[in-house]
Design an enzyme around this catalytic site. Structure first.
Site, PDB file in Angstrom:
ATOM      1  N   ASP A 150      23.604  16.783  35.802  1.00 25.84           N
ATOM      2  CA  ASP A 150      22.641  15.893  36.459  1.00 25.84           C
ATOM      3  C   ASP A 150      22.774  15.873  37.972  1.00 25.84           C
ATOM      4  O   ASP A 150      21.777  15.865  38.688  1.00 25.84           O
ATOM      5  CB  ASP A 150      22.811  14.456  35.947  1.00 25.84           C
ATOM      6  CG  ASP A 150      22.171  14.254  34.588  1.00 25.84           C
ATOM      7  OD1 ASP A 150      21.296  15.054  34.216  1.00 25.84           O
ATOM      8  OD2 ASP A 150      22.549  13.294  33.898  1.00 25.84           O
ATOM      9  N   ARG A 369      15.018  13.613  21.363  1.00 29.58           N
ATOM     10  CA  ARG A 369      13.895  13.626  22.296  1.00 29.58           C
ATOM     11  C   ARG A 369      12.898  14.704  21.876  1.00 29.58           C
ATOM     12  O   ARG A 369      12.770  15.754  22.502  1.00 29.58           O
ATOM     13  CB  ARG A 369      14.408  13.856  23.713  1.00 29.58           C
ATOM     14  CG  ARG A 369      15.309  12.735  24.207  1.00 29.58           C
ATOM     15  CD  ARG A 369      15.923  13.045  25.558  1.00 29.58           C
ATOM     16  NE  ARG A 369      16.760  11.943  26.026  1.00 29.58           N
ATOM     17  CZ  ARG A 369      17.405  11.922  27.181  1.00 29.58           C
ATOM     18  NH1 ARG A 369      17.319  12.982  28.006  1.00 29.58           N
ATOM     19  NH2 ARG A 369      18.151  10.890  27.526  1.00 29.58           N
ATOM     20  N   TYR A 403      11.868  12.917  29.193  1.00 34.84           N
ATOM     21  CA  TYR A 403      11.471  11.755  29.976  1.00 34.84           C
ATOM     22  C   TYR A 403       9.946  11.628  29.966  1.00 34.84           C
ATOM     23  O   TYR A 403       9.211  12.597  29.795  1.00 34.84           O
ATOM     24  CB  TYR A 403      11.934  11.889  31.424  1.00 34.84           C
ATOM     25  CG  TYR A 403      13.382  11.532  31.683  1.00 34.84           C
ATOM     26  CD1 TYR A 403      14.319  11.468  30.653  1.00 34.84           C
ATOM     27  CD2 TYR A 403      13.824  11.260  32.970  1.00 34.84           C
ATOM     28  CE1 TYR A 403      15.634  11.143  30.898  1.00 34.84           C
ATOM     29  CE2 TYR A 403      15.142  10.927  33.235  1.00 34.84           C
ATOM     30  CZ  TYR A 403      16.045  10.871  32.196  1.00 34.84           C
ATOM     31  OH  TYR A 403      17.353  10.542  32.442  1.00 34.84           O
TER      32      TYR A 403
END
Length: 470
Positions: A150, A369, A403
């Site tokens: 990240d 996800r 996201y």
């Protein structure tokens, strides 16, 4: 007088007359120049004549009558600055229509496309741009190895026109950042990029590319921001900052910004709440945000504040839970997180409030996800039941999502007396779920319409692994 004397006399007279004439010419020229100089440089009190000169301004087609005696001085006029204003509600929505899709991973298998994560969209009056956090690397290249991380010194915020695959040829550098937000106030672009060590991260604010302010981490624990657009109204822009643990009580600030300068900061007293990666949109004269609870909640927390930074907080009441991972739909809560053993972790997401109702964007999968859908709950902002009033498919459950976040198209662009709600969905590919050396994503965007729409699946669609992975 002999002939020679006559010749000499005539010649002398000619020279004298010529010299006198030359001096008169020089005197005349000097007089004209001096008179012109005084007229240009000195103020005039006498009334102007009726001579009229038109001039054309390059910034706008702006023909003006300038009355003068001798000289027209051309001066550029200031552009017609329009700031986003407040006071408009969200436009009515029956469903969601596709706005853009960049297909970045598919194109990147043979093209120069950035390795990215956390893409989001924001619109000025004249254009919509996709913002994204790069890894300082291209797809199918050796530097893409390990880009699942990240935070690194190689990450930067860049932007490109919405709907195109982000590449070095079409992208604009914005900020050095591993967490970011950006938005337009109308005349200019604000960016806020966070970078640096976890314990001493700094937020760098820019307005139209120029550094205007900074903010240092106040809790020393990975200060971070929205990963979607901030909101500007009436010359001010607003964003939320989080600092503190991702799995316990953290700390939150609302920033009020004008032309890149922080003019006010409000600490949010939110004991028991967890706000991360908020997705915000204008709501009347206020700003409303729906966030990620990475600590305990499978329902999403929200915060609403006005221009004085007076705020209200709560959770989306609906038993149709919006986070991931999450339990099966059940009984929601308006004031506290719903856990049921699935509340930890989470994913960035969004919702749009319509009075007592709410549009909820969420993954199709309860655990991973993958997939994406929009669910309408006509009483979901005030009622804790799980009754839905319509679902629109965006991505099927066999394809990766990631996201998601909100953005808006304002009335200054559309001419409508309301704000168009829109959202984007990131489709993460590569590590940790697929056998590659890299992690990246593409995105798709939809906007609300009050007319017919359709559900389908619009997945990323890239065939993996790439050559670099073999």
């Amino acid at each position: 007088m002999n002939p020679n004397q006559k010749i000499i006399t005539i010649g002398s007279a000619s020279i004298v007359l010529t010299t006198i004439g030359l001096l008169l010419q020089i005197t005349s020229l000097c007089s004209i120049w001096f008179s012109h100089y005084n007229q240009v440089t000195q103020p005039h009190e006498q009334a102007c004549s009726n001579n009229t000169t038109n001039y054309y301004n390059e910034t706008f087609v702006n023909v003006t009558n300038v009355q003068n005696n001798y000289t027209t001085i051309i001066e550029p006029s200031a552009p017609n600055v329009v700031h986003y204003s407040s006071g408009r509600d969200l436009c009515p929505v029956k469903g969601w229509a596709p706005l853009s899709k960049d297909n970045g991973i598919r194109i990147g298998s043979r093209g120069e496309v950035f390795v990215i994560r956390e893409p989001f969209i924001s619109c000025s009056i004249s254009e919509c741009r996709t913002f994204f956090l790069t890894q300082g690397a291209l797809l199918n290249d050796k530097h893409s190895n390990g880009t699942v991380k990240d935070r690194s010194p190689f990450r930067t915020l860049m932007s490109c026109p919405m709907g195109v695959a982000p590449s070095p040829s079409n992208s604009r550098f914005e900020s050095v950042a591993w967490s970011a937000t950006a938005c337009s106030d109308g005349p200019g672009w604000l960016t806020l990029g966070i970078t640096g060590p976890d314990a001493t991260a700094v937020a760098v604010l820019k307005y139209n590319g120029i550094i205007t302010d900074t903010l240092k981490s106040w809790k020393g624990n990975i200060m971070r921001t929205q990963e979607s657009e901030c909101v500007c109204q009436d010359e001010f822009c607003y964003t939320l900052i989080t600092d503190g643990p991702s799995n316990a009580q953290a700390f939150y600030k609302i920033l009020k910004i004008r032309k890149g300068k922080i003019v006010s900061v409000k600490d949010v007293n939110a004991t028991g709440f967890h706000f991360e990666e908020c997705s915000c949109y204008p709501s009347g004269t206020d700003v409303e945000c729906v966030c990620r609870d990475n600590w305990r909640g499978s329902n999403r927390p929200w915060i609403r504040f006005n221009s004085d930074l007076d705020y209200q907080i709560g959770y989306v009441c609906s038993g149709i839970f919006g986070d991931n991972p999450r339990p099966v739909d059940g009984i929601g809560s308006c004031n506290s997180p719903v856990n049921n053993g699935k509340g930890r972790y989470g994913v960035k997401g969004f919702s749009f409030r319509y009075g007592d109702g709410v549009w909820i964007g969420r993954t199709k999968s309860l655990e991973s996800r993958s997939g994406f859908e929009m669910v309408w709950d006509a009483n979901g902002w005030v009622s804790t039941d799980k009754d839905s009033n319509g679902v629109q498919d965006i991505i099927d459950n066999n394809n990766w999502s990631g996201y998601s976040g909100s953005f808006s198209i304002r009335w200054e662009t559309t001419g409508r007396n309301c704000t168009v709600p829109c959202f984007w969905v990131e489709m993460i590919r590569g590590q940790p779920k697929e056998k590659t050396i890299w992690t990246s994503g593409s995105s798709i965007a939809f906007c609300g319409v009050n007319s017919d729409t359709t559900g389908w699946s619009w997945p990323d669609g890239a065939l993996l692994p790439f050559d670099i992975d073999k």
